[in-house]
Design a protein around this motif. Sequence first.
Motif, PDB file in Angstrom:
ATOM      1  N   ALA A   1      72.394  27.698  27.479  1.00 15.20           N
ATOM      2  CA  ALA A   1      71.453  28.827  27.342  1.00 15.20           C
ATOM      3  C   ALA A   1      70.088  28.447  27.918  1.00 15.20           C
ATOM      4  N   ARG A   2      69.654  27.225  27.632  1.00 17.31           N
ATOM      5  CA  ARG A   2      68.319  26.803  28.108  1.00 17.31           C
ATOM      6  C   ARG A   2      68.322  26.597  29.618  1.00 17.31           C
ATOM      7  N   LYS A   3      69.394  25.981  30.107  1.00 17.00           N
ATOM      8  CA  LYS A   3      69.468  25.745  31.558  1.00 17.00           C
ATOM      9  C   LYS A   3      69.394  27.063  32.341  1.00 17.00           C
ATOM     10  N   TYR A   4      70.092  28.095  31.846  1.00 17.98           N
ATOM     11  CA  TYR A   4      70.127  29.368  32.570  1.00 17.98           C
ATOM     12  C   TYR A   4      69.099  30.373  32.042  1.00 17.98           C
ATOM     13  N   SER A   5      68.185  29.896  31.181  1.00 20.35           N
ATOM     14  CA  SER A   5      67.117  30.741  30.619  1.00 20.35           C
ATOM     15  C   SER A   5      67.666  32.022  29.993  1.00 20.35           C
ATOM     16  N   ILE A   6      68.623  31.839  29.114  1.00 20.44           N
ATOM     17  CA  ILE A   6      69.253  32.990  28.455  1.00 20.44           C
ATOM     18  C   ILE A   6      68.961  32.916  26.952  1.00 20.44           C
ATOM     19  N   ASN A   7      68.590  34.043  26.384  1.00 24.19           N
ATOM     20  CA  ASN A   7      68.157  33.977  24.978  1.00 24.19           C
ATOM     21  C   ASN A   7      69.140  34.592  23.986  1.00 24.19           C
ATOM     22  N   GLN A   8      70.403  34.746  24.403  1.00 22.81           N
ATOM     23  CA  GLN A   8      71.425  35.197  23.450  1.00 22.81           C
ATOM     24  C   GLN A   8      72.687  34.359  23.640  1.00 22.81           C
ATOM     25  N   VAL A   9      73.209  33.857  22.523  1.00 26.13           N
ATOM     26  CA  VAL A   9      74.494  33.152  22.581  1.00 26.13           C
ATOM     27  C   VAL A   9      75.446  33.814  21.587  1.00 26.13           C
ATOM     28  N   VAL A  10      76.716  33.909  21.998  1.00 27.46           N
ATOM     29  CA  VAL A  10      77.711  34.612  21.184  1.00 27.46           C
ATOM     30  C   VAL A  10      78.909  33.684  21.022  1.00 27.46           C
ATOM     31  N   ILE A  11      79.368  33.493  19.780  1.00 26.69           N
ATOM     32  CA  ILE A  11      80.575  32.675  19.592  1.00 26.69           C
ATOM     33  C   ILE A  11      81.721  33.567  19.134  1.00 26.69           C
ATOM     34  N   SER A  12      82.945  33.140  19.438  1.00 29.85           N
ATOM     35  CA  SER A  12      84.119  33.911  19.019  1.00 29.85           C
ATOM     36  C   SER A  12      85.354  33.013  19.048  1.00 29.85           C
ATOM     37  N   GLY A  13      86.468  33.537  18.559  1.00 29.31           N
ATOM     38  CA  GLY A  13      87.684  32.728  18.426  1.00 29.31           C
ATOM     39  C   GLY A  13      87.765  32.201  16.994  1.00 29.31           C
TER      40      GLY A  13
ATOM     41  N   TYR B   1      64.718  27.406  19.471  1.00 33.84           N
ATOM     42  CA  TYR B   1      64.405  27.644  20.892  1.00 33.84           C
ATOM     43  C   TYR B   1      64.127  29.121  21.172  1.00 33.84           C
ATOM     44  N   GLY B   2      64.048  29.927  20.116  1.00 36.94           N
ATOM     45  CA  GLY B   2      63.838  31.368  20.318  1.00 36.94           C
ATOM     46  C   GLY B   2      65.075  32.056  20.856  1.00 36.94           C
ATOM     47  N   ILE B   3      66.246  31.446  20.615  1.00 28.94           N
ATOM     48  CA  ILE B   3      67.509  32.033  21.088  1.00 28.94           C
ATOM     49  C   ILE B   3      68.189  32.729  19.903  1.00 28.94           C
ATOM     50  N   LYS B   4      68.727  33.914  20.136  1.00 30.54           N
ATOM     51  CA  LYS B   4      69.404  34.647  19.065  1.00 30.54           C
ATOM     52  C   LYS B   4      70.892  34.326  19.138  1.00 30.54           C
ATOM     53  N   SER B   5      71.483  34.019  17.989  1.00 29.83           N
ATOM     54  CA  SER B   5      72.927  33.725  18.013  1.00 29.83           C
ATOM     55  C   SER B   5      73.698  34.816  17.281  1.00 29.83           C
ATOM     56  N   TYR B   6      74.883  35.093  17.793  1.00 29.41           N
ATOM     57  CA  TYR B   6      75.739  36.127  17.212  1.00 29.41           C
ATOM     58  C   TYR B   6      77.124  35.555  16.955  1.00 29.41           C
ATOM     59  N   ALA B   7      77.649  35.838  15.775  1.00 31.14           N
ATOM     60  CA  ALA B   7      79.025  35.446  15.450  1.00 31.14           C
ATOM     61  C   ALA B   7      79.707  36.675  14.844  1.00 31.14           C
ATOM     62  N   PRO B   8      80.857  37.083  15.377  1.00 29.02           N
ATOM     63  CA  PRO B   8      81.524  38.277  14.853  1.00 29.02           C
ATOM     64  C   PRO B   8      81.951  38.106  13.390  1.00 29.02           C
ATOM     65  N   SER B   9      82.167  39.231  12.698  1.00 29.09           N
ATOM     66  CA  SER B   9      82.779  39.193  11.362  1.00 29.09           C
ATOM     67  C   SER B   9      84.140  38.532  11.495  1.00 29.09           C
ATOM     68  N   MET B  10      84.634  38.035  10.359  1.00 20.44           N
ATOM     69  CA  MET B  10      85.883  37.247  10.398  1.00 20.44           C
ATOM     70  C   MET B  10      87.039  37.994  11.090  1.00 20.44           C
ATOM     71  N   SER B  11      87.175  39.292  10.833  1.00 23.68           N
ATOM     72  CA  SER B  11      88.338  39.987  11.411  1.00 23.68           C
ATOM     73  C   SER B  11      88.226  40.161  12.925  1.00 23.68           C
ATOM     74  N   TYR B  12      87.033  39.946  13.484  1.00 21.34           N
ATOM     75  CA  TYR B  12      86.890  39.990  14.946  1.00 21.34           C
ATOM     76  C   TYR B  12      86.812  38.589  15.552  1.00 21.34           C
ATOM     77  N   CYS B  13      86.662  37.537  14.681  1.00 22.66           N
ATOM     78  CA  CYS B  13      86.683  36.144  15.168  1.00 22.66           C
ATOM     79  C   CYS B  13      88.103  35.737  15.505  1.00 22.66           C
ATOM     80  N   VAL B  14      89.003  36.043  14.580  1.00 25.40           N
ATOM     81  CA  VAL B  14      90.402  35.640  14.758  1.00 25.40           C
ATOM     82  C   VAL B  14      91.044  36.543  15.819  1.00 25.40           C
ATOM     83  N   ASP B  15      92.304  36.291  16.129  1.00 23.02           N
ATOM     84  CA  ASP B  15      92.977  37.143  17.109  1.00 23.02           C
ATOM     85  C   ASP B  15      93.096  38.558  16.545  1.00 23.02           C
ATOM     86  N   ASN B  16      92.652  39.541  17.315  1.00 22.27           N
ATOM     87  CA  ASN B  16      92.637  40.919  16.807  1.00 22.27           C
ATOM     88  C   ASN B  16      92.724  41.887  17.983  1.00 22.27           C
TER      89      ASN B  16
END
Length: 338
Positions: free
Chosen positions: A256-268, A287-302
């Motif tokens: 995120a820092r290398k590409y100057s991006i201020n949002q990171v999203v995790i999933s799986g 670092y002023g970066i916003k992180s997002y993680a889906p609710s459990m039912s969207y993290c797993v295979d769905n």
Amino acid sequence: MKILAIESSCDDTSASVISDGSALSNVISSQYFHAKYGGIVPELASRAHIRVISEITAQALDKSNTSIADLDALAVTVMPGLIGSLIVGSNYAKGLALRYGLPLVPVNHIEGHIYSGCLEHSEIVFPFISLVVSGGHTALFLVKSYSDYDILGLTRDDAAGEAFDKIAKLLGFDYPGGPLIDKHAKQGNEKAYDFPRSMMNSGDYNFSFSGLKTSVRYFLQREFPGGVPAEKISDIAASVQAAIVDVLVGKTLSAARKYSINQVVISGGVSANSSLRAKLAERAAKYGIKSYAPSMSYCVDNAAMIGFLAEKKLLESSGANFRNLKFQVGATALRAKK
Ligand code: KG4
Ligand code: ZN
């Protein structure tokens, strides 16, 4: 627009109705019986999909108050995954497409995960960094649009979830052991043991987790040849989890820092890990970066993530009518550009 999506790439059968970027339903049936075999048995997985797919689809339609006549399109996962499992979902979807004359959008499972955070967070804008981390995949992406992304890094060997599961097995936990490591780690001291953070400083965005598994195996043989005492389990679980999470968080934020991006999203599936979610949010905020993680039912295979991306493809497609049912399923994983 209303889309019925089907997902059956591994050991979860799922169906979802998506409308205008929202999931009206997302029904998931998980195959817990694989636990007694210590891992997923592909042939049993496909048979179990066959047994439940009609019922799960009916439930998804029912819960969203949708009849098939209301649908504008169908979507289905076509790769990567277990071939037998993928065939069940794709043939079922093709059958519905033929019977009801609906277009059918083939969707890549990993791409479904990449955009799954956007399903609940319409405030996420392009570009963002996406970490897809599950039992089969560990990959970091720079995501530029619903049809364009760069693969920044992939695992060179085991996926992070695979490492969780294999190490959990060494500790005597049932499959899948990732959630159990998470649970025991809550009572443990993550600084109790210093396990390797593989490739942490490799200067790229690739991952490697097989060395950690080997290191834990030798550690257990050396320190506890007669078996791990119950009172040590939490500390070991916490220390192993920290070794995996530090690498995942470190590489995601450095991209995120290398590409100057201020949002990171995790999933799986592994993005359900409580420490990964907490550490990513905490370190990103520094670092002023916003992180997002889906609710459990969207993290797993769905299927919701499959329908969500299918809708974007339908809206953005220039002329593609998704009437060609000759597409095949495949196990092909993603490959980084040279
Ligand atoms: O995405 P998923 O449901 O299936 C695929 O692999 O595609 O991910 C399953 C993986 C398993 O390896 C499981 O141990 C891991 O996700 N997992 C977790 C947690 N919940 C699921 N790993 C660590 N902590 C968790 N809380
Ligand atoms: Zn998955």
